[in-house]
Scaffold this motif. Structure first.
Motif, PDB file in Angstrom:
ATOM      1  N   VAL A  26       0.839  -1.206   0.000  1.00 45.93           N
ATOM      2  CA  VAL A  26       0.000   0.000   0.000  1.00 45.93           C
ATOM      3  C   VAL A  26       0.870   1.251   0.000  1.00 45.93           C
ATOM      4  O   VAL A  26       0.602   2.210  -0.728  1.00 45.93           O
ATOM      5  N   GLU A  27       1.927   1.246   0.793  1.00 47.94           N
ATOM      6  CA  GLU A  27       2.824   2.410   0.833  1.00 47.94           C
ATOM      7  C   GLU A  27       3.522   2.607  -0.511  1.00 47.94           C
ATOM      8  O   GLU A  27       3.689   3.734  -0.967  1.00 47.94           O
ATOM      9  N   ALA A  28       3.925   1.507  -1.150  1.00 50.63           N
ATOM     10  CA  ALA A  28       4.560   1.614  -2.468  1.00 50.63           C
ATOM     11  C   ALA A  28       3.569   2.166  -3.492  1.00 50.63           C
ATOM     12  O   ALA A  28       3.927   2.998  -4.331  1.00 50.63           O
ATOM     13  N   GLN A  29       2.320   1.717  -3.404  1.00 49.46           N
ATOM     14  CA  GLN A  29       1.300   2.247  -4.310  1.00 49.46           C
ATOM     15  C   GLN A  29       1.071   3.730  -4.055  1.00 49.46           C
ATOM     16  O   GLN A  29       0.886   4.502  -4.998  1.00 49.46           O
ATOM     17  N   SER A  30       1.085   4.121  -2.789  1.00 50.04           N
ATOM     18  CA  SER A  30       0.929   5.536  -2.459  1.00 50.04           C
ATOM     19  C   SER A  30       2.045   6.365  -3.076  1.00 50.04           C
ATOM     20  O   SER A  30       1.806   7.437  -3.634  1.00 50.04           O
ATOM     21  N   LEU A  31       3.245   5.856  -2.976  1.00 45.67           N
ATOM     22  CA  LEU A  31       4.385   6.566  -3.545  1.00 45.67           C
ATOM     23  C   LEU A  31       4.273   6.642  -5.067  1.00 45.67           C
ATOM     24  O   LEU A  31       4.525   7.690  -5.667  1.00 45.67           O
ATOM     25  N   LEU A  32       3.871   5.545  -5.691  1.00 45.81           N
ATOM     26  CA  LEU A  32       3.714   5.527  -7.141  1.00 45.81           C
ATOM     27  C   LEU A  32       2.620   6.503  -7.576  1.00 45.81           C
ATOM     28  O   LEU A  32       2.796   7.265  -8.532  1.00 45.81           O
ATOM     29  N   ILE A  33       1.502   6.503  -6.866  1.00 44.50           N
ATOM     30  CA  ILE A  33       0.425   7.430  -7.194  1.00 44.50           C
ATOM     31  C   ILE A  33       0.896   8.868  -7.015  1.00 44.50           C
ATOM     32  O   ILE A  33       0.573   9.739  -7.827  1.00 44.50           O
TER      33      ILE A  33
END
Length: 116
Positions: A26-33
């Protein structure tokens, strides 16, 4: 009984590891977004994107007059969207260089092969 307790502890440990993996994802997705929002903002379309997402979520909140669970879940979604936007702002102001000293200070993070 000891084996039952050990089995339970193993399951709990596995759940904890899975939660860590999910949190990292989830944190990686947040960073990607956040990176995508920054890229879109340079093209000038970020305001429209944010307004559309906010409008869609607010429409669901408004239309769910009697469904408190749906309203609550939509409010959580709106809160998370706002949180992602905050992360985007933080990423925009961050240094482009990786802080290797800070990475080495973190426990559980392996150094790169060419770092010493």
């Amino acid at each position: 009984m000891k084996n039952v307790v050990l089995s339970m502890l193993a399951k709990i440990s596995n759940i904890d590891a899975n939660m860590k993996q999910l949190t990292a994802r989830v944190e990686a997705q947040s960073l990607l977004i956040s990176a995508l929002v920054l890229a879109v903002s340079k093209q000038g379309g970020v305001t429209e994107m944010i307004e559309s997402a906010n409008k869609a979520i607010n429409t669901v909140i408004d239309s769910a007059e009697s469904d408190e669970i749906l309203k609550s879940d939509a409010a959580i979604l709106l809160s998370e969207l706002q949180s992602l936007l905050t992360i985007s702002a933080a990423v925009e102001g961050a240094d482009e260089e990786v802080n290797h000293e800070g990475l080495h200070a973190l426990q559980g993070v392996a150094p790169l092969k060419n770092d010493s």
